[in-house]
Design a protein around this motif. Structure first.
Motif, mmCIF file in Angstrom:
data_model
loop_
_atom_site.group_PDB
_atom_site.id
_atom_site.type_symbol
_atom_site.label_atom_id
_atom_site.label_comp_id
_atom_site.label_asym_id
_atom_site.label_seq_id
_atom_site.Cartn_x
_atom_site.Cartn_y
_atom_site.Cartn_z
ATOM 1 N N ALA A 7 -4.510 21.807 -30.057
ATOM 2 C CA ALA A 7 -5.089 23.062 -30.534
ATOM 3 C C ALA A 7 -6.122 23.544 -29.522
ATOM 4 O O ALA A 7 -7.119 22.871 -29.278
ATOM 5 C CB ALA A 7 -5.739 22.862 -31.903
ATOM 6 N N ILE A 8 -5.878 24.715 -28.944
ATOM 7 C CA ILE A 8 -6.719 25.226 -27.869
ATOM 8 C C ILE A 8 -7.353 26.548 -28.292
ATOM 9 O O ILE A 8 -6.648 27.516 -28.581
ATOM 10 C CB ILE A 8 -5.886 25.454 -26.590
ATOM 11 C CG1 ILE A 8 -5.105 24.192 -26.246
ATOM 12 C CG2 ILE A 8 -6.776 25.893 -25.434
ATOM 13 C CD1 ILE A 8 -3.896 24.426 -25.390
ATOM 14 N N ASP A 9 -8.680 26.568 -28.331
ATOM 15 C CA ASP A 9 -9.412 27.781 -28.682
ATOM 16 C C ASP A 9 -10.843 27.636 -28.187
ATOM 17 O O ASP A 9 -11.420 26.557 -28.300
ATOM 18 C CB ASP A 9 -9.396 28.000 -30.206
ATOM 19 C CG ASP A 9 -9.678 29.439 -30.581
ATOM 20 O OD1 ASP A 9 -10.781 29.935 -30.251
ATOM 21 O OD2 ASP A 9 -8.811 30.071 -31.209
ATOM 22 N N ARG A 15 -11.468 26.023 -33.916
ATOM 23 C CA ARG A 15 -10.946 24.670 -33.656
ATOM 24 C C ARG A 15 -11.191 23.770 -34.857
ATOM 25 O O ARG A 15 -10.301 23.020 -35.268
ATOM 26 C CB ARG A 15 -11.609 24.051 -32.410
ATOM 27 C CG ARG A 15 -11.122 24.615 -31.117
ATOM 28 C CD ARG A 15 -11.537 23.755 -29.916
ATOM 29 N NE ARG A 15 -12.927 23.361 -29.892
ATOM 30 C CZ ARG A 15 -13.915 24.079 -29.357
ATOM 31 N NH1 ARG A 15 -13.666 25.251 -28.809
ATOM 32 N NH2 ARG A 15 -15.160 23.617 -29.362
ATOM 33 N N GLN A 16 -12.372 23.864 -35.430
ATOM 34 C CA GLN A 16 -12.711 23.032 -36.588
ATOM 35 C C GLN A 16 -11.805 23.368 -37.778
ATOM 36 O O GLN A 16 -11.310 22.469 -38.463
ATOM 37 C CB GLN A 16 -14.183 23.251 -36.949
ATOM 38 C CG GLN A 16 -14.703 22.338 -38.024
ATOM 39 C CD GLN A 16 -16.187 22.555 -38.268
ATOM 40 O OE1 GLN A 16 -16.705 23.672 -38.130
ATOM 41 N NE2 GLN A 16 -16.889 21.498 -38.634
ATOM 42 N N ASN A 19 -8.230 22.159 -37.002
ATOM 43 C CA ASN A 19 -8.247 20.703 -37.068
ATOM 44 C C ASN A 19 -8.229 20.221 -38.522
ATOM 45 O O ASN A 19 -7.398 19.385 -38.896
ATOM 46 C CB ASN A 19 -9.517 20.207 -36.358
ATOM 47 C CG ASN A 19 -9.323 18.889 -35.678
ATOM 48 O OD1 ASN A 19 -8.747 17.985 -36.248
ATOM 49 N ND2 ASN A 19 -9.821 18.781 -34.464
ATOM 50 N N VAL A 29 -4.359 15.874 -34.462
ATOM 51 C CA VAL A 29 -4.759 17.064 -33.709
ATOM 52 C C VAL A 29 -5.719 16.680 -32.588
ATOM 53 O O VAL A 29 -6.673 15.936 -32.809
ATOM 54 C CB VAL A 29 -5.432 18.110 -34.631
ATOM 55 C CG1 VAL A 29 -5.801 19.363 -33.841
ATOM 56 C CG2 VAL A 29 -4.524 18.461 -35.801
ATOM 57 N N ASP A 31 -8.135 18.632 -29.706
ATOM 58 C CA ASP A 31 -8.719 19.936 -29.384
ATOM 59 C C ASP A 31 -8.887 20.122 -27.890
ATOM 60 O O ASP A 31 -9.069 19.150 -27.151
ATOM 61 C CB ASP A 31 -10.130 20.054 -29.989
ATOM 62 C CG ASP A 31 -10.124 20.116 -31.499
ATOM 63 O OD1 ASP A 31 -9.081 20.454 -32.072
ATOM 64 O OD2 ASP A 31 -11.176 19.837 -32.092
ATOM 65 N N VAL A 33 -10.998 23.236 -25.276
ATOM 66 C CA VAL A 33 -11.928 24.366 -25.367
ATOM 67 C C VAL A 33 -11.473 25.622 -24.620
ATOM 68 O O VAL A 33 -12.040 26.685 -24.824
ATOM 69 C CB VAL A 33 -13.347 23.967 -24.891
ATOM 70 C CG1 VAL A 33 -13.915 22.867 -25.770
ATOM 71 C CG2 VAL A 33 -13.337 23.544 -23.433
ATOM 72 N N GLY A 38 -6.896 22.586 -21.988
ATOM 73 C CA GLY A 38 -5.647 22.318 -22.694
ATOM 74 C C GLY A 38 -4.551 21.834 -21.763
ATOM 75 O O GLY A 38 -3.807 20.908 -22.081
ATOM 76 N N THR A 52 -2.315 27.858 -29.253
ATOM 77 C CA THR A 52 -3.304 28.370 -28.320
ATOM 78 C C THR A 52 -3.764 29.778 -28.654
ATOM 79 O O THR A 52 -2.998 30.603 -29.142
ATOM 80 C CB THR A 52 -2.779 28.332 -26.864
ATOM 81 O OG1 THR A 52 -3.818 28.761 -25.980
ATOM 82 C CG2 THR A 52 -1.553 29.207 -26.673
#
Length: 121
Positions: A7-9, A15-16, A19, A29, A31, A33, A38, A52
């Protein structure tokens, strides 16, 4: 064995939320940033799905998708865009880059789980 999702953000709160939503549905999952982070994580570990954002510093979502699709390990891996971008033009660019699907933020957690299950089980 649970499926691995990247998970890319650049937003810590997104992200939280991603997740928490996906872990509660039984997924593992990891993460990242931004796109560059990623991409590094994708090189070090195989994921069953990549989620993403589009607008991120250092490397945006479209550049990330293109880079992933060049890697043999990610040529068939589902990649979903989870972004505030909703224009048809941006969706066409996403599809051309290799995105499997598109979800607009803010997202409904149940809808996210439904889409993920549809794509990777």
């Amino acid at each position: 064995m649970s499926k691995n999702i990247l998970a890319i953000d650049d937003s810590a709160s997104i992200r939280q939320m991603v997740n928490f939503t996906l872990k509660s549905a039984g997924y593992h999952v990891v993460d990242a940033v931004d796109g560059r982070d990623g991409l590094e994580r994708a090189k070090s570990q195989q994921f069953d799905l990549v989620l993403t954002d589009q607008n991120m510093p250092r490397m945006d979502g479209l550049a990330l998708i293109r880079a992933l699709r060049e890697m043999p390990a990610y040529q068939r891996t589902p990649i979903l865009m989870l972004t505030t971008e909703s224009s048809d033009e941006m969706k066409l660019q996403g599809r051309a880059a290799g995105a499997t699907g598109w979800m607009v933020k803010p997202f409904d957690p149940l809808k996210l789980i439904e889409v993920v299950r549809k794509v990777i089980g």
